[in-house]
Design a protein around this motif. Structure first.
Motif, mmCIF file in Angstrom:
data_model
loop_
_atom_site.group_PDB
_atom_site.id
_atom_site.type_symbol
_atom_site.label_atom_id
_atom_site.label_comp_id
_atom_site.label_asym_id
_atom_site.label_seq_id
_atom_site.Cartn_x
_atom_site.Cartn_y
_atom_site.Cartn_z
ATOM 1 N N VAL A 251 0.860 -1.173 0.000
ATOM 2 C CA VAL A 251 0.000 0.000 0.000
ATOM 3 C C VAL A 251 0.899 1.226 0.000
ATOM 4 C CG1 VAL A 251 -1.778 1.285 1.257
ATOM 5 C CG2 VAL A 251 -1.803 -1.219 1.281
ATOM 6 N N THR A 252 0.582 2.235 -0.774
ATOM 7 C CA THR A 252 1.385 3.448 -0.795
ATOM 8 C C THR A 252 1.163 4.245 0.496
ATOM 9 O OG1 THR A 252 -0.322 4.801 -1.854
ATOM 10 C CG2 THR A 252 1.188 3.573 -3.309
ATOM 11 N N GLU A 253 2.122 5.081 0.821
ATOM 12 C CA GLU A 253 1.983 5.920 2.014
ATOM 13 C C GLU A 253 0.772 6.837 1.888
ATOM 14 O OE1 GLU A 253 5.591 7.728 3.718
ATOM 15 O OE2 GLU A 253 6.738 6.603 2.193
ATOM 16 N N GLU A 254 0.546 7.372 0.705
ATOM 17 C CA GLU A 254 -0.571 8.286 0.503
ATOM 18 C C GLU A 254 -1.908 7.576 0.757
ATOM 19 O OE1 GLU A 254 2.980 9.766 -1.241
ATOM 20 O OE2 GLU A 254 1.920 7.855 -1.570
ATOM 21 N N ARG A 255 -2.030 6.359 0.224
ATOM 22 C CA ARG A 255 -3.295 5.645 0.405
ATOM 23 C C ARG A 255 -3.469 5.234 1.870
ATOM 24 N NH1 ARG A 255 -5.801 0.692 -3.255
ATOM 25 N NH2 ARG A 255 -7.949 0.936 -2.437
ATOM 26 N N ALA A 256 -2.364 4.871 2.535
ATOM 27 C CA ALA A 256 -2.440 4.487 3.950
ATOM 28 C C ALA A 256 -2.905 5.673 4.796
ATOM 29 C CB ALA A 256 -1.083 3.998 4.430
ATOM 30 N N ARG A 257 -2.405 6.868 4.484
ATOM 31 C CA ARG A 257 -2.794 8.061 5.248
ATOM 32 C C ARG A 257 -4.278 8.378 5.062
ATOM 33 N NH1 ARG A 257 2.294 9.995 3.324
ATOM 34 N NH2 ARG A 257 3.829 10.118 5.022
ATOM 35 N N ALA A 258 -4.830 7.957 3.945
ATOM 36 C CA ALA A 258 -6.228 8.266 3.650
ATOM 37 C C ALA A 258 -7.202 7.308 4.336
ATOM 38 C CB ALA A 258 -6.456 8.245 2.134
ATOM 39 N N ILE A 259 -6.702 6.250 4.942
ATOM 40 C CA ILE A 259 -7.585 5.287 5.611
ATOM 41 C C ILE A 259 -8.159 5.922 6.867
ATOM 42 C CG2 ILE A 259 -7.683 3.058 6.795
ATOM 43 C CD1 ILE A 259 -5.423 2.097 4.969
ATOM 44 N N PRO A 260 -9.472 5.930 7.035
ATOM 45 C CA PRO A 260 -10.073 6.501 8.255
ATOM 46 C C PRO A 260 -9.545 5.802 9.514
ATOM 47 C CG PRO A 260 -11.754 6.130 6.585
ATOM 48 C CD PRO A 260 -10.502 5.475 6.074
ATOM 49 N N GLY A 261 -9.101 6.591 10.482
ATOM 50 C CA GLY A 261 -8.582 6.034 11.728
ATOM 51 C C GLY A 261 -7.072 5.985 11.807
ATOM 52 N N VAL A 262 -6.369 6.209 10.688
ATOM 53 C CA VAL A 262 -4.904 6.215 10.693
ATOM 54 C C VAL A 262 -4.424 7.597 11.132
ATOM 55 C CG1 VAL A 262 -2.822 6.091 9.280
ATOM 56 C CG2 VAL A 262 -4.658 4.417 8.962
#
Length: 326
Positions: A251-262
């Motif tokens: 998973v890219t860092e950008e997509r990980a940051r977009a996950i609700p709760g991260v």
């Protein structure tokens, strides 16, 4: 080891019968430095109580005041229902003490040394062999103390604190010189002592050790108690985030940051690390995105809480010191 019935009686009252140590508003200064500043703490009978804190926090001073080795400037202390200061000879057979710099009869063998210590406490000699076996020194029973290794001397110091079967045991950094195997063996010994109903007051810099062994811990910073609770209680109250580690590239860092709760994303040691206080929701999202194979979950530990508490408390102390100087 079998428990001895004490010939000493506590003063009347439920508190005296249920507590081993009561420290109330104790302060101690060395020159202009506050080693202890209004410390209050109670240790229950049968409790495994840990004292944690950075070097210079006041741990050793507090323990020495409890042991009757040092006088507090103010406040009160009761140990097994009696004041330890002025030096209370009646308490000595009831407490065991292991210090960071224990004194030995170095020309004696390990067995002779323990026999001498037992005699000083008026204890029977038959407990010597049992205590040597308990701390794993039976093979060295006839070795002179001066010829023992550092770790073996540390175990002998612990044996010296146990040989007279005390009710209350003070241990100051007991695993400092032990190898991992000896350290785990000591853990088993300490657990067995607690099961016998002994009370243990314990200082250590090994946070995993405190988390495993202690019923409650007090964290001292700059002479004050910054926190006091069970290890699990401290972790729960701190609300530290859970860390989810997953293989980098899935998973890219950008997509990980977009996950609700991260709350935070970083790359560490070849893994993508996600910090969250909503681990269930985030894990569900990761499962949908790329699956959970290889994902590791690491919850907060006592060490995480300790580092936050000691850092925050030290910053507060530094700010107060600057205000006083202004």
């Amino acid at each position: 080891m079998t428990m001895k019935k004490s010939v000493f009686e506590d003063p009347p009252g439920n508190i005296a019968r249920s507590t081993a140590v009561v420290v109330d508003g104790v302060s101690k200064r060395y020159g202009t430095r506050h080693a202890l500043d209004g410390v209050s703490v109670t240790v229950e009978r049968g409790e495994f109580f840990g004292l944690l804190g950075p070097n210079g926090a006041g741990k050793t001073t507090l323990v020495e005041i409890m042991e009757g080795l040092r006088q507090a400037d103010s406040g009160t202390v009761r140990v097994l229902g009696a004041p330890p200061w002025p030096r209370n000879v009646a308490l000595l057979p009831r407490i065991g003490v292991q210090t960071q710099s224990s004194a030995f009869f170095v020309r004696q063998t390990a067995h002779e040394h323990l026999s001498t210590v037992a005699a000083l406490y008026g204890a029977q000699d038959r407990g010597v062999e049992r205590t040597l076996q308990t701390v794993g020194l039976t093979p060295q029973r006839d070795t002179r103390v001066e010829d023992l290794s550092g770790g073996q001397r540390q175990r002998l110091a612990i044996a010296s604190a146990l040989v007279h079967e005390p009710e209350l045991i003070f241990l100051d950094e007991p695993t400092a010189a032990l190898d991992p195997q000896a350290r785990r063996s000591l853990w088993d010994l300490l657990r067995s002592l607690k099961e016998m109903g002994r009370t243990i007051v314990y200082t250590t810099h090994h946070l995993d050790e405190a988390e495993t062994l202690c019923d409650r811990v007090a964290i001292l910073v700059a002479g004050r108690i910054a926190a006091l609770d069970s290890p699990r209680g401290l972790v729960d109250k701190a609300g530290q985030p859970t860390r989810l580690l997953m293989p980098a590239g899935r998973v890219t860092e950008e997509r990980a940051r977009a996950i609700p709760g991260v709350d935070r994303v970083a790359v560490q040691g070849g893994s993508l690390v996600l910090e969250t206080r909503a681990s269930g929701r985030v894990l569900s999202a990761l499962d949908t995105i790329g699956g959970l194979e290889g994902v590791q979950t690491r919850t907060a530990t006592l060490e995480d809480v300790y580092l936050v508490l000691t850092s925050d408390a030290q910053h507060t102390t530094d700010d107060q010191s600057k205000e006083r100087q202004a």
